[in-house]
Design a protein around this motif. Structure first.
Motif, mmCIF file in Angstrom:
data_model
loop_
_atom_site.group_PDB
_atom_site.id
_atom_site.type_symbol
_atom_site.label_atom_id
_atom_site.label_comp_id
_atom_site.label_asym_id
_atom_site.label_seq_id
_atom_site.Cartn_x
_atom_site.Cartn_y
_atom_site.Cartn_z
ATOM 1 N N ARG A 1 3.247 10.152 -9.417
ATOM 2 C CA ARG A 1 2.619 10.311 -10.717
ATOM 3 C C ARG A 1 2.044 11.719 -10.903
ATOM 4 O O ARG A 1 2.087 12.289 -11.989
ATOM 5 N N ARG A 2 1.515 12.297 -9.812
ATOM 6 C CA ARG A 2 0.949 13.649 -9.898
ATOM 7 C C ARG A 2 2.027 14.704 -10.147
ATOM 8 O O ARG A 2 1.759 15.794 -10.659
ATOM 9 N N GLN B 1 2.022 1.828 -3.460
ATOM 10 C CA GLN B 1 0.921 2.358 -4.264
ATOM 11 C C GLN B 1 0.730 3.858 -4.000
ATOM 12 O O GLN B 1 0.557 4.667 -4.936
ATOM 13 N N TRP B 2 0.750 4.244 -2.693
ATOM 14 C CA TRP B 2 0.582 5.671 -2.340
ATOM 15 C C TRP B 2 1.721 6.502 -2.919
ATOM 16 O O TRP B 2 1.497 7.568 -3.480
ATOM 17 N N ALA C 1 3.522 5.815 -5.470
ATOM 18 C CA ALA C 1 3.389 5.873 -6.934
ATOM 19 C C ALA C 1 2.339 6.913 -7.334
ATOM 20 O O ALA C 1 2.546 7.679 -8.303
ATOM 21 N N ARG C 2 1.221 6.971 -6.585
ATOM 22 C CA ARG C 2 0.188 7.953 -6.916
ATOM 23 C C ARG C 2 0.704 9.373 -6.727
ATOM 24 O O ARG C 2 0.480 10.260 -7.551
ATOM 25 N N VAL C 3 1.421 9.601 -5.623
ATOM 26 C CA VAL C 3 1.971 10.938 -5.376
ATOM 27 C C VAL C 3 2.996 11.295 -6.435
ATOM 28 O O VAL C 3 3.001 12.421 -6.989
ATOM 29 N N ARG D 1 0.827 -1.211 0.000
ATOM 30 C CA ARG D 1 0.000 0.000 0.000
ATOM 31 C C ARG D 1 0.862 1.263 0.000
ATOM 32 O O ARG D 1 0.519 2.268 -0.617
#
Length: 657
Positions: free
Chosen positions: A628-629, A621-622, A624-626, A618
């Motif tokens: 990516r932005r 994943q977090w 990667a999301r940050v 997790r």
């Protein structure tokens, strides 16, 4: 190996192993008949060889012999050998083990006739005999431990022989685990022996004992104990497991889940006597530890009396005899604690005969009743099974120490020996074994009356089929009944009171502990001892126990119900076996299971799965999301990030100076 006696001992030991391998590997090819013919022949030859060794070493007085067959390993100056010690103690013990084993093998033909695991059972029993012989003949602690673990492993296989029964699986596992607890003590004792004596050979260790008798070791910071005492305590912890002393006794009644022949073998002359034999063998160690002797006296006395009381409330005929074994092992332990090692071995021998007889006679009853073991469903069997009845009576009288049966001589000597002992704890042990003289006939004759006398309580459909067992079952009963009747009076003088007794210098006793020497001045001879039994308090205790058993079963049976009602709390304590099984089940079994569940829920599920495994996933994943932005694709965003980065570095640089 120059001495031919060592070769005889090796052949005697390997023959049961050969029988076990043949029955186990080629049993199906050989078939039932040839399997038992081969195995019984090999065990029979082994028994004859043991008789030859007994004659040469014990009766003819041949000096003790020891030699090595094979070196397991060497470490510096240390050698770990497969080596035998043939002296009077090992020769006597080997003959008793093989005689009882031989009788059990013959009896098995009739008892296991219809069992699909016929060949497998013969393989296990023969392997059990081999392991016990290795234990008895070992001349060092390492080989002793090999035999010690061997009988433990094979007993697990035999108790759980009917592995489709849940009770048998539970009983075998309980026996295995309880013995592992005791074996921890044995392993630690062996390690200490190697540490302080630089050898595991008996003769080397015993020679050094007086030299380090006063040597101390720090048990816990600030508290020191003698090295010899600590070794003896740990050795006896091992004996408590094998010889089922309180509180490590809980496995022995559960061993009744195995077939009756193995119950006789385990309880009579092999596994449960291993601890008694080991302590007697280690007498040069135990004699220099009064604290260990006191511990043995207290544990033995407690086992002798309190386990006998539990037998009074049992209804399973095999469990009555099983708790009787616990009580008699307590008597042997008391003799060891009183330094009457010869008397302990003497009782071990007589007990082997009459206890094997009782188990095999009980098995004869169980065969006749189509494997019914509840005495409440028996009664009146004396008319149907006269030979089984007579042999059961002989075994019961021997167990209850009624003269001139064999148990009278060995049991009476133990009681008198502990009475004379000056070792602390002897007073308590004497009261226990004296009270046990009443309790033993109470439970044993209760079983006899309920089984062979009183009204018939059998299933009406079964009554017409009840008959005497076949001769293959009865012959071992008769063969065991004879020594149960005469062995005591034949052996007491030569074994305990002769100037050069049967065990000779195999046993070491300090002069201040030699209670048997004090008793020898009062020994009137075997015949006169039996005739004067009426002068002994223990004799009248035994008679009172027999009368009480008759009163509560055949005389006025309603008194038994009245006693249960008036003393319901006592009855409940005995039925629950003092709570030992409940404690083990609730605290140890369920406690361990609960601890395992907690470890699983907290450590495995929450810490490892949730935090480490799933949590790391997790987090990635977090991240990667940050991340990516931040990758928008617009140049002015990247230029702003560069400007902000330069400003941060400038501020950090200026603040730093």
């Amino acid at each position: 190996m120059e001495n031919p006696l060592i070769w005889v001992a090796l052949l005697m030991t390997l023959l049961p192993l050969a029988g076990s391998l043949l029955a186990g590997l080629l049993g199906k090819a050989l078939g039932r008949v040839w399997t038992h013919r081969i195995v019984i022949t090999l065990v029979g030859i082994s028994f004859l060889l043991s008789c030859y060794l007994f004659k040469v070493i014990v009766l003819n007085g041949h000096p003790s012999v020891q030699d090595s067959f094979y070196t397991w390993a060497t470490a510096g100056m240390l050698r770990f050998d497969v080596a035998f010690l043939l002296d009077r103690l090992s020769a006597t013990m080997a003959m008793i083990v093989l005689f009882v084993s031989f009788m059990v093998h013959i009896y098995t033909i009739g008892y296991m006739a219809d069992d699909p695991g016929y060949q497998r059972f013969f393989s296990y029993v023969s392997l059990f005999t081999f392991a016990m012989l290795m234990l008895v003949l070992a001349n060092n602690f390492l080989l002793l431990f090999f035999g010690w673990e061997g009988v433990g492993l094979v007993s697990y296989l035999l108790i759980g022989f009917w592995f489709k029964r849940e009770a048998a699986v539970f009983g075998s596992l309980k026996a295995f685990l309880a013995n592992r607890v005791g074996d921890i003590g044995f392993i630690l004792a062996t390690a200490m022996v190697l540490m302080y004596f630089d050898s595991l050979t008996y003769t080397d260790v015993f020679r050094q004992v007086p030299l380090i008798a006063n040597r101390m070791m720090e048990f816990i910071p600030g508290y020191s104990v003698p090295v010899v005492t600590m070794i003896c305590f740990l050795l006896f912890v091992g004996a408590m497991g094998k010889s089922a002393q309180v509180p490590l006794h809980v496995w022995l009644p559960e061993s009744m889940e195995g077939p009756t022949p193995i119950s006789a073998l385990i309880h009579a002359a092999t596994m449960v006597t291993a601890g008694i034999y080991m302590v007697a063998r280690m007498s040069p160690l135990f004699e220099f530890s009064p604290a260990a002797l006191t511990f043995i006296l207290v544990i033995g006395g407690t086992t002798a009396f309190f386990m006998g009381l539990v037998a009074v409330v049992q209804y399973d005929i095999k469990r009555v005899i099983a708790y009787s074994t616990l009580s008699q092992l307590g008597y042997m332990a008391v003799a060891l604690g009183a330094s009457a090692y010869d008397a302990a071995i003497f009782h071990l021998i007589t007990h082997a005969f009459f206890k094997a007889l009782l188990f095999l006679a009980a098995g004869s009853v169980i065969i006749a009743l189509h494997h019914e073991q509840d005495m409440r469903k028996m009664g009146g069997l004396a008319a149907y099974m006269p030979i089984t009845y007579i042999t059961f009576v002989i075994g019961s009288l021997a167990l209850c120490a009624i003269p001139p049966f064999s148990g009278f001589y060995s049991k009476d000597i133990i009681i008198e020996a502990v009475k004379l002992s000056t070792v602390p704890g002897a007073g308590y042990a004497y009261l226990c074994v004296l009270a046990g003289a009443f309790v033993t006939p109470l439970y044993m004759f209760r079983a006899l009356f309920m089984t062979f006398h009183t009204n018939e309580r059998m299933d009406p459909q079964l009554r017409g089929h009840v008959k005497e067992s076949p001769w293959v079952v009865l012959v071992p009963l008769i063969a065991l009944a004879i020594p149960s009747l005469v062995a005591g009076q034949l052996l007491i003088g030569p074994m305990l009171f002769a100037p050069d007794n049967l065990l000779g210098n195999s046993i070491f006793v300090l002069p201040e502990h030699n209670v048997l020497n004090a008793l020898s001045t009062e020994y009137p001879g075997a015949k006169l001892m039996a005739l004067e039994a009426g002068k002994s308090l223990t004799f009248w205790f035994a008679i009172a126990g027999i009368f009480t058993a008759w009163l509560f079963t055949a005389g006025v049976p309603q008194w038994s119900r009245l006693f249960k009602e008036r003393f319901a709390w006592v009855y409940a304590i005995l039925v629950r076996k003092y709570g030992f099984d409940d404690f083990n089940q609730i605290v140890l079994v369920h406690g361990t299971q609960d601890a395992g569940h907690v470890c699983y829920e907290v450590s495995d599920v929450k810490m490892i799965d949730t935090v480490c495994v799933n949590g790391s996933g997790r987090f990635i994943q977090w991240l990667a999301r940050v991340s990516r932005r931040m990758q928008t694709g617009y140049i002015y965003h990247y230029a702003l990030a560069m400007v902000l980065g330069i400003l941060v570095f400038l501020v950090w640089y200026m603040v730093g100076f």
